[in-house]
Design a protein around this motif. Structure first.
Motif, PDB file in Angstrom:
ATOM      1  N   ILE B 161       0.782  -1.147  -0.124  1.00 23.47           N
ATOM      2  CA  ILE B 161      -0.181  -0.039   0.258  1.00 23.47           C
ATOM      3  C   ILE B 161       0.924   1.303   0.020  1.00 23.47           C
ATOM      4  N   ARG B 162       0.993   2.436  -0.964  1.00 24.84           N
ATOM      5  CA  ARG B 162       1.167   2.921  -1.002  1.00 24.84           C
ATOM      6  C   ARG B 162       0.919   4.828  -0.769  1.00 24.84           C
ATOM      7  N   VAL B 163       1.133   5.074   0.601  1.00 23.46           N
ATOM      8  CA  VAL B 163       0.599   6.670   0.864  1.00 23.46           C
ATOM      9  C   VAL B 163       1.105   7.607   0.394  1.00 23.46           C
ATOM     10  N   ILE B 164       0.622   8.685  -0.011  1.00 25.34           N
ATOM     11  CA  ILE B 164       1.417  10.260  -0.028  1.00 25.34           C
ATOM     12  C   ILE B 164       1.166  10.833   1.169  1.00 25.34           C
ATOM     13  N   VAL B 165       1.554  11.482   1.700  1.00 21.24           N
ATOM     14  CA  VAL B 165       1.837  11.650   2.742  1.00 21.24           C
ATOM     15  C   VAL B 165       2.357  13.408   2.787  1.00 21.24           C
ATOM     16  N   ALA B 173      -4.091   7.130  -1.379  1.00 16.76           N
ATOM     17  CA  ALA B 173      -3.154   5.831  -1.100  1.00 16.76           C
ATOM     18  C   ALA B 173      -4.028   4.525  -2.427  1.00 16.76           C
ATOM     19  N   MET B 174      -2.660   4.207  -2.482  1.00 19.56           N
ATOM     20  CA  MET B 174      -2.963   2.642  -3.335  1.00 19.56           C
ATOM     21  C   MET B 174      -2.390   1.501  -3.027  1.00 19.56           C
ATOM     22  N   LEU B 175      -3.363   0.936  -4.151  1.00 16.00           N
ATOM     23  CA  LEU B 175      -2.916  -0.335  -3.324  1.00 16.00           C
ATOM     24  C   LEU B 175      -1.740  -1.389  -4.695  1.00 16.00           C
ATOM     25  N   ARG B 176      -1.324  -1.872  -5.007  1.00 13.51           N
ATOM     26  CA  ARG B 176      -0.918  -1.778  -5.705  1.00 13.51           C
ATOM     27  C   ARG B 176      -0.042  -3.629  -6.266  1.00 13.51           C
ATOM     28  N   LEU B 177      -0.491  -4.049  -6.825  1.00 13.96           N
ATOM     29  CA  LEU B 177      -0.656  -5.798  -7.343  1.00 13.96           C
ATOM     30  C   LEU B 177      -0.042  -5.848  -7.519  1.00 13.96           C
ATOM     31  N   SER B 178       1.085  -7.298  -8.276  1.00 18.10           N
ATOM     32  CA  SER B 178       2.008  -7.082  -9.053  1.00 18.10           C
ATOM     33  C   SER B 178       0.802  -8.563 -10.256  1.00 18.10           C
ATOM     34  N   THR B 179       1.300  -8.901 -11.276  1.00 17.24           N
ATOM     35  CA  THR B 179       0.640  -9.277 -12.179  1.00 17.24           C
ATOM     36  C   THR B 179       1.749  -9.910 -12.583  1.00 17.24           C
ATOM     37  N   LEU B 238       0.023   4.639  10.612  1.00 18.89           N
ATOM     38  CA  LEU B 238       1.170   4.797  10.835  1.00 18.89           C
ATOM     39  C   LEU B 238       2.195   5.310   9.425  1.00 18.89           C
ATOM     40  N   ALA B 239       1.351   5.669   8.379  1.00 20.77           N
ATOM     41  CA  ALA B 239       2.239   6.356   6.951  1.00 20.77           C
ATOM     42  C   ALA B 239       1.964   7.852   7.635  1.00 20.77           C
ATOM     43  N   SER B 240       1.121   8.697   8.797  1.00 20.18           N
ATOM     44  CA  SER B 240       1.418   9.850   8.883  1.00 20.18           C
ATOM     45  C   SER B 240       2.355   9.836   9.776  1.00 20.18           C
ATOM     46  N   SER B 241       2.500   8.731  10.663  1.00 22.74           N
ATOM     47  CA  SER B 241       3.553   9.002  12.104  1.00 22.74           C
ATOM     48  C   SER B 241       5.017   9.376  10.955  1.00 22.74           C
ATOM     49  N   ALA B 275       1.758   8.054 -10.667  1.00 27.33           N
ATOM     50  CA  ALA B 275       1.107   7.018 -11.218  1.00 27.33           C
ATOM     51  C   ALA B 275      -0.097   6.641 -10.045  1.00 27.33           C
ATOM     52  N   ILE B 276      -0.193   7.290  -8.915  1.00 28.38           N
ATOM     53  CA  ILE B 276      -1.324   6.866  -7.474  1.00 28.38           C
ATOM     54  C   ILE B 276      -1.913   8.059  -8.676  1.00 28.38           C
ATOM     55  N   GLN B 277      -2.103   9.219  -9.550  1.00 26.38           N
ATOM     56  CA  GLN B 277      -2.987  10.247  -9.354  1.00 26.38           C
ATOM     57  C   GLN B 277      -4.485   8.807 -10.614  1.00 26.38           C
ATOM     58  N   VAL B 278      -3.451   8.422 -11.075  1.00 24.38           N
ATOM     59  CA  VAL B 278      -4.053   7.092 -12.427  1.00 24.38           C
ATOM     60  C   VAL B 278      -5.131   6.055 -11.796  1.00 24.38           C
ATOM     61  N   ALA B 279      -4.333   5.525 -10.557  1.00 21.49           N
ATOM     62  CA  ALA B 279      -4.820   4.816 -10.084  1.00 21.49           C
ATOM     63  C   ALA B 279      -6.240   4.951  -9.352  1.00 21.49           C
ATOM     64  N   ASN B 280      -5.948   6.437  -8.639  1.00 21.31           N
ATOM     65  CA  ASN B 280      -7.165   6.704  -8.163  1.00 21.31           C
ATOM     66  C   ASN B 280      -8.000   7.887  -8.836  1.00 21.31           C
ATOM     67  N   ASN B 281      -7.911   7.685 -10.519  1.00 21.05           N
ATOM     68  CA  ASN B 281      -8.852   8.326 -11.347  1.00 21.05           C
ATOM     69  C   ASN B 281      -8.487   9.860 -11.248  1.00 21.05           C
ATOM     70  N   THR B 282      -7.955  10.213  -9.732  1.00 20.32           N
ATOM     71  CA  THR B 282      -8.259  11.737  -9.433  1.00 20.32           C
ATOM     72  C   THR B 282      -6.769  12.544  -9.717  1.00 20.32           C
ATOM     73  N   GLY B 283      -6.719  13.940  -9.615  1.00 19.63           N
ATOM     74  CA  GLY B 283      -4.950  14.094  -9.240  1.00 19.63           C
ATOM     75  C   GLY B 283      -4.867  14.845  -8.316  1.00 19.63           C
ATOM     76  N   LEU B 284      -3.684  15.131  -7.451  1.00 17.85           N
ATOM     77  CA  LEU B 284      -3.668  15.199  -6.513  1.00 17.85           C
ATOM     78  C   LEU B 284      -2.928  17.155  -6.103  1.00 17.85           C
ATOM     79  N   GLU B 285      -3.334  17.664  -6.607  1.00 19.36           N
ATOM     80  CA  GLU B 285      -3.033  18.816  -6.766  1.00 19.36           C
ATOM     81  C   GLU B 285      -4.142  19.493  -5.949  1.00 19.36           C
TER      82      GLU B 285
END
Lengths: 508, 315
Positions: B161-165, B173-179, B238-241, B275-285
């Protein structure tokens, strides 16, 4: 002041100074902005080196004296600690440097600026007739053979010029007649010496002339030897090695007749080498350049004040920022992935030496063979540094192999393979190999292709004659470039590739 | 349309690479703090001090001669991970999930010999995977016993799980799953699936693979609709700390779920990708701007997490 404002201010100042100086130089000092049809000015620098032996030193050096088809614009003698004088006679002009005592390596410079006089007459009007030529001191057997040759040639010629033409043609014939074969082979005579001896026996006045083929950016050149013969009222030049009659184009005749080019008393291992650089500037700016006029400070503290050898180096160095801005644009505005940030510039510099297509082929061949060999090395359990060193040696072997193979095949381009920076190539191979293992071949092709794309663009820009002209003649434009790069460093907009990457997000 | 217009992207609040570099990373991440995240060993030591849970550090190999002892070390464990302390982008991480008499096995089932592992460790020490080829140290970590909750969604690799803080607030946040296509790696550009997560509850929002929306995992066929990450608040906390622990204003925290230990901090990233923006289909800005313009607050970690859940969660 916020950092953003500082950036704008700084880049504005840089761009202003850069462009301002350029405009000043163009309008006031008449440096041309375009390489155009200006008169080519060749600056030739002779570098005299010798080892002084702790005795009084006298150096006598032959100088160009009214060279045909060329005009001398300016001369400069640089030798610290040496007194300067002339050592001329009617035939020759010689510079003489002297010093009471010197020890160790000595370097003297003579710089001359010449330009081509296209309206020069084909023959010199007042050619000085030669002094009586002496019959050369030859062994009887040699004399007999050469006399036979002279008779042979004499019967096949009409006058002095046709005699010389035929003689030199025969000497240079692919399958020379027996006499010449014997003279050149067994007697070990050089072509020049043979021709001079034959001409002397034929009582045709002849002498050696030395000169320089003017080519831009040459360093450590040696003088080319020509033979001139006197025909009724003028001198005719021959190249004893090719048989070509007349002076080659862009040829500066340095010394005609005379004994030696360079005499050094009180020194040993003396040698003279020549560097040449070409500027396309109007003669007027040269007058300013060397006159002690008030505006000249800007010029005086410029690259032109450096020795030619360094100027030639700078000509290449000044092109590096052009490569840098290509990298900056391609990374920040376009978003091209490259392997190693400034690798493309190094590849581009190598391309300049090899030309583009050859360079691309050589690069691809070396990297693919390297990757193949590296994949084997990775199975041998080597430490990283040892492995890269092994790759360096492999790269050198591939280069040597390519050079030899191409030489045998008669392709001279691939000989320039040596200009590729091999340590960089080895690192590239190593990185690409790792990339291949970790991220797959796709990423290798993306980054490799990106590097080559950026390198090609940088090459095209760096070899553009306008760009080359501007960077060398207006180095202050570098400041403007610096300003632009600083500005680009603040660019927060999207990259071109991101417009594609985030395209799905823009859909409603 | 092949290209989006810059206008449209801006309007959607998409953060671009240049803006990320200049306006967030350069502005909020002090250069002197980088070694803390670029060196995983340092991260681990700081995390232990701050009582942030991470996978257990078993050994550190600093010198080439220690590699000889590797056999004795790794034979104590059935599974372990060898990674370079200064690797970037997941480079040089070797995961061994099983050890038998025949050798060591990667999650993909590929067998390795002891000498393969020794060579890998030696490469790490030589700096093969580190930024700029600096000499590095190799860390041997305990293998994470992954929470079976993701079993249906994972193929050959490690789900994380990747969390941008941003300034201590979790913003995306996004979950990354290998394929199969990503070869067991969790990098989106290599073909892994990115699942955008609702900050409010850890439920899947949408998923993408190679920039295209997907509804199910391409290898296992499981739908993402029902996916919900457990221990959600704990993960965000955890991420926030990590902000308090490193003082880096803009960072990405990679978190994995252990069956017994719960969320563990795997590593931190001072230059997290976009890439997290693509996974969330929304912008970070817009979220970053929101935090940036916030008035002075005295929020604790828990309060920050709560605030983010309310602000950026989708109810």
């Amino acid at each position: 002041m916020s950092s953003r404002a500082q950036v704008y201010l700084l880049s504005f100042i840089f761009i202003f100074i850069g462009i301002g100086l350029t405009i000043y130089k163009n309008s006031e000092l008449e440096f041309p902005l375009l390489p155009g049809e200006r008169k080519a000015i060749w600056t030739v620098e002779a570098k005299i080196e010798f080892k002084a032996t702790d005795k009084p030193v006298t150096v006598s050096f032959a100088l160009p004296h009214n060279p045909p088809e060329m005009g001398i614009l300016d001369e400069d003698f640089t030798a610290s600690g040496y007194g300067f004088g002339w050592d001329s006679n009617q035939q020759e002009r010689r510079a003489q440097w002297a010093r009471r005592k010197a020890n160790g390596k000595q370097v003297l410079f003579y710089k001359v600026q010449v330009f081509k006089q296209s309206d020069a007459p084909a023959h010199e009007q007042n050619a000085i007739p030669p002094v009586e030529t002496k019959t050369p001191d030859l062994s009887p057997s040699l004399k007999t053979t050469i006399s036979q040759l002279v008779t042979y040639v004499y019967n096949r010629s009409a006058d002095n010029t046709t005699f010389a033409t035929e003689l030199i043609r025969l000497i240079n014939d692919k399958e020379p007649i027996e006499d010449i074969q014997l003279l050149l082979g067994n007697q070990g005579l050089s072509k020049t010496r043979l021709a001079l001896n034959a001409l002397a026996l034929a009582k045709i006045p002849a002498r050696v002339a030395r000169g320089l083929q003017l080519e831009d950016g040459r360093r450590n050149q040696k003088l080319t030897t020509l033979i001139e013969i006197f025909d009724t009222d003028h001198w005719v030049f021959f190249n004893p090695k090719t048989g070509q009659k007349g002076l080659p184009g862009n040829f500066l005749l340095w010394q005609r007749g005379g004994s030696s080019l360079l005499d050094v008393e009180g020194g040993e291992s003396s040698k003279a080498s020549f560097s040449i650089i070409k500027n396309s500037q109007p003669a007027k700016s040269f007058a300013i350049l060397h006159g002690a006029e008030n505006q000249a400070a800007l010029v005086d503290f410029s690259i032109y004040s450096l020795p030619i050898e360094q100027q030639n180096v700078f000509k290449s160095i000044l092109l590096v920022p052009i490569g840098a801005i290509v990298v900056v644009l391609m990374r920040i505005l376009v978003g091209v992935k490259t392997s190693g940030t400034f690798m493309p510039i190094l590849i581009a510099i190598a391309f300049i030496e090899t030309t583009l297509i050859t360079g691309l082929i050589i690069f691809l061949v070396i990297v693919s063979i390297g990757l193949f060999i590296r994949s084997y090395l990775s199975r041998l359990n080597l430490l990283l540094v040892a492995r890269i060193s092994a790759v360096v040696i492999v790269v050198i072997s591939i280069m040597a192999g390519m050079s030899i193979l191409s030489h045998k095949l008669g392709i001279s381009e691939a000989l320039s393979v040596t200009f590729f920076p091999m340590i960089i190539l080895a690192w590239t191979i190593e990185r690409m190999s790792i990339l291949w293992e970790e991220e797959g071949p796709k990423e290798v092709f993306t980054q490799g292709g990106g590097s080559l794309l950026v390198a090609t663009l940088a090459y095209l820009l760096m070899t553009n004659q306008y760009v080359e002209h501007l960077t060398f003649n207006f180095p202050e434009l570098l400041l403007a470039l610096l300003g632009c790069i600083i500005l680009l460093g603040q660019y927060t907009g999207y990259r071109l590739t991101e417009l594609r990457r985030f395209q799905p997000l823009a859909e409603d | 349309m092949f290209f989006a217009t810059p206008c449209k992207l801006k309007q959607k609040g998409i953060l671009g690479m240049n803006k990320r570099n200049v306006s967030y990373i350069a502005k909020y991440n002090q250069r002197s703090l980088y070694p803390l995240v670029d060196n995983k060993l340092k991260t681990k030591l700081v995390a232990e001090k701050a009582k942030v849970s991470t996978p257990k550090l078993l050994h550190v190999i600093e010198y080439q001669h220690q590699i000889k002892k590797l056999a004795d070390l790794v034979n104590q464990y059935d599974g372990f991970v060898i990674k370079p302390a200064q690797g970037s982008g997941g480079k040089g991480i070797l995961v061994i999930t099983e050890r038998t008499s025949e050798g060591f096995f990667k999650p993909s089932g590929e067998a390795l010999s002891l000498s393969d592992i020794m060579r890998h460790a030696s490469n790490i020490l030589s700096g093969l995977h580190s930024l700029g080829g600096k000499p590095d140290v190799a860390m041997i970590e305990a293998l994470v016993q992954f929470d079976p909750v993701f079993d249906r969604y994972s193929y050959e690799g490690v789900p994380d799980i990747r969390v941008i803080v941003f300034k201590g607030f979790p913003v995306m946040a996004m979950l990354r799953l290998s394929t199969h296509a990503s070869d067991g790696k969790a990098n989106l550009h290599q073909g892994a699936v990115g699942v955008g997560l609702n900050l409010a509850n850890g439920k899947a929002l949408c998923a993408v693979q190679s920039n295209r929306p997907v509804d199910e995992h391409p290898d296992t066929g499981s739908h993402f609709e029902t996916l919900q990450v457990p221990h959600w608040e704990k993960i965000l906390t955890l991420a926030s700390s990590c902000y308090d622990m490193t003082r880096l204003g803009y960072l990405g925290a990679d978190i994995v779920l252990d069956q017994k230990l719960g969320p563990l901090l795997l590593e931190l990233n001072a230059r997290p990708g976009l890439a997290i923006q693509v996974a969330n289909n929304t912008g970070l800005e817009p979220r970053l701007t929101h935090i940036e313009t916030m008035k002075k607050h005295g929020f604790s970690v828990d309060q920050r997490v709560q605030y983010s859940q309310q602000q950026f969660g989708i109810v």
